[in-house]
Design an enzyme around this catalytic site. Structure first.
Site, PDB file in Angstrom:
ATOM      1  N   GLY A   1     125.607  28.661  32.042  1.00 43.01           N
ATOM      2  CA  GLY A   1     125.636  30.088  32.364  1.00 43.01           C
ATOM      3  C   GLY A   1     127.018  30.680  32.213  1.00 43.01           C
ATOM      4  O   GLY A   1     127.668  31.073  33.194  1.00 43.01           O
TER       5      GLY A   1
ATOM      6  N   GLY B   1     128.018  33.505  31.174  1.00 44.21           N
ATOM      7  CA  GLY B   1     128.174  34.862  31.672  1.00 44.21           C
ATOM      8  C   GLY B   1     128.613  34.865  33.127  1.00 44.21           C
ATOM      9  O   GLY B   1     129.369  35.734  33.565  1.00 44.21           O
ATOM     10  N   ASP B   2     128.139  33.900  33.888  1.00 41.42           N
ATOM     11  CA  ASP B   2     128.563  33.721  35.277  1.00 41.42           C
ATOM     12  C   ASP B   2     129.877  32.955  35.370  1.00 41.42           C
ATOM     13  O   ASP B   2     130.811  33.363  36.060  1.00 41.42           O
ATOM     14  CB  ASP B   2     127.491  32.958  36.050  1.00 41.42           C
ATOM     15  CG  ASP B   2     126.234  33.772  36.265  1.00 41.42           C
ATOM     16  OD1 ASP B   2     126.314  34.820  36.914  1.00 41.42           O
ATOM     17  OD2 ASP B   2     125.167  33.359  35.783  1.00 41.42           O
ATOM     18  N   LEU B   3     129.940  31.809  34.696  1.00 42.12           N
ATOM     19  CA  LEU B   3     131.061  30.893  34.913  1.00 42.12           C
ATOM     20  C   LEU B   3     132.376  31.420  34.356  1.00 42.12           C
ATOM     21  O   LEU B   3     133.432  31.289  34.993  1.00 42.12           O
ATOM     22  CB  LEU B   3     130.748  29.523  34.289  1.00 42.12           C
ATOM     23  CG  LEU B   3     129.489  28.831  34.822  1.00 42.12           C
ATOM     24  CD1 LEU B   3     129.317  27.467  34.178  1.00 42.12           C
ATOM     25  CD2 LEU B   3     129.537  28.699  36.335  1.00 42.12           C
TER      26      LEU B   3
ATOM     27  N   ALA C   1     133.474  34.261  36.556  1.00 40.94           N
ATOM     28  CA  ALA C   1     133.990  33.719  37.816  1.00 40.94           C
ATOM     29  C   ALA C   1     135.407  33.191  37.659  1.00 40.94           C
ATOM     30  O   ALA C   1     136.269  33.397  38.523  1.00 40.94           O
ATOM     31  CB  ALA C   1     133.075  32.607  38.308  1.00 40.94           C
TER      32      ALA C   1
END
Length: 406
Positions: free
Chosen positions: A172, A174-176, A179
């Site tokens: 992921g 887009g998240d990682l 973040a």
């Protein structure tokens, strides 16, 4: 003691992007307090489990990105819980949340309110489309997930086989990636505060992050005025730089510079290719014919044979699955698999270690993920003691204080 052991972080995040950001801070030594809504983080119940989902406190998803944190359950719709949260804010260094824009304001807990309580506070948000404070758009307030960010940010358009559909990257990102960028922003804000005493708002949007992630596609569009698209495992400007099927799997070869190309041709016993295509431009112009030559050579060898032939002379590696990763001595030598307790199961589980290595304050996962509300008494008792201490300090008569000059 970790490098960030002087920081307390209030973590209001859930699912993946926010928890991964605060996980990085926890691995670096920060005291991360996970403030969970009633019922806890949405992913506590997500599989996999070791054995019995009913007996185990949470699954692997939650364990992986919430290790080393504390947990307290608060309902922002409850006046007493809001008051408890504000008491924690007064002594916190960082607040991180990943709600939709405007959610915290509904509870009168937005950045401006919290800043009044703690002017040095660093308030950080991770949203699909950023926060209006740093650039207002009509997308803000819309829900977003990794798949949405990868689609909008151009990642899917340039991922996959040339004759196949747009494909999301497996992890992921887009998240990682969002973040990780958010964590960098927080640390930059901490450094700024150390110099000036000023807190600030840190905002990282998933769409923005994916656009940054596809920087190559951006400059290609600008330079050529043509939108780049999928090329499988190849590189748009370098060759050979690709994955090849072997007798028992796949291996990658990156031999695009002249020295590596010459070494590859020697290993293949094909000096004619080295002579016929001596420059990078030659190889790029004839990539299709050369790819067929390399594919035929790779197909006759196992991964071990191919990599063993090239290793040390030409960048090459097998395409590994996780079972092979778990058996790789490098992974264990670098502490990249870490055992932690799985509550409710008579077994430890392994999670990914931290790739950040430091000689004096080495980061590390600092224990399992917390049980829901596990640290309520500890956290609220600490807050009460700190509030009492602050009140006592405020009551001291300044005329009675001893100064350095005395």
């Amino acid at each position: 003691m970790g490098a960030l052991s002087n920081l307390r972080v209030l973590d209001l995040t859930q699912v993946l992007a926010g928890p991964y950001c605060t996980m990085l801070l926890a691995d670096l030594g920060a005291d991360v307090v996970k403030i969970e809504r009633p019922g806890g983080d949405l992913i506590r119940s997500n599989p996999p489990f070791v054995d019995d989902p009913e007996a185990e406190a949470y699954g692997g998803y939650f364990q992986s990105v919430n290790r080393g944190k504390k947990s307290i359950e608060l309902d922002f719709g409850d006046e007493d819980d809001r008051a408890d949260f504000l008491s924690l804010v007064e002594e916190a260094d960082v607040v991180v949340e990943n709600y939709r824009a405007g959610t915290m304001e509904k509870y009168d807990l937005g950045y401006e309110t919290l800043r009044e309580r703690n002017p040095q506070l660093i308030y950080s948000s991770i949203r699909g489309f950023g926060d209006p404070r740093t650039g207002e758009t009509d997308r803000q307030g819309q829900p977003s997930f990794d798949l949405i960010a990868q689609a909008l940010g151009g990642v899917m358009e340039i991922t996959g086989q040339a004759d196949g559909p747009p494909t999301k990257v497996g992890p992921g990102i887009g998240d990682l990636f969002t973040a990780t960028l958010n964590c960098i922003g927080i640390l930059a804000a901490v450094n700024h505060r150390a110099q000036t005493g000023e807190g600030q708002y840190v905002d990282t949007g998933m769409y923005d992050s994916m656009l940054s992630f596809t920087e190559r596609a951006v400059y290609q569009q600008s330079y050529t005025d043509e939108p780049p698209t999928r090329q499988g495992n190849s590189h748009p400007t370098l060759f050979p730089y690709n994955a090849f099927e072997t007798a028992d799997g796949y291996a990658v070869v990156a031999a695009f510079n002249d020295n590596h190309w010459a070494a590859l041709c020697e290993a293949m016993d094909r000096p004619d290719l080295a002579e016929a295509y001596p420059t990078a431009a030659d190889r790029l112009a004839n990539r299709e014919a050369l790819r067929e030559e390399l594919a035929a050579w790779a197909a006759d060898r196992t991964n071990e044979e191919l990599v063993g032939t090239l290793e040390g002379r030409v960048p090459a590696a097998p395409v590994q699955n996780t079972e092979e990763i778990f058996d790789d001595p490098h992974v264990h030598a670098r502490d990249m698999l870490v055992p932690v307790e799985q509550p409710g199961a008579d077994a430890d589980v392994e999670i990914a270690g931290t790739p950040i290595k430091m000689t004096e304050t080495p980061p590390r996962p600092r224990g399992r993920a917390p049980l829901l509300d596990e640290h309520r008494e500890e956290i609220l008792d600490e807050a009460a003691v700190e509030t009492k201490s602050d009140a006592e300090d405020a009551d001291v008569d300044p005329d009675s204080e001893t100064t350095a000059d005395d």
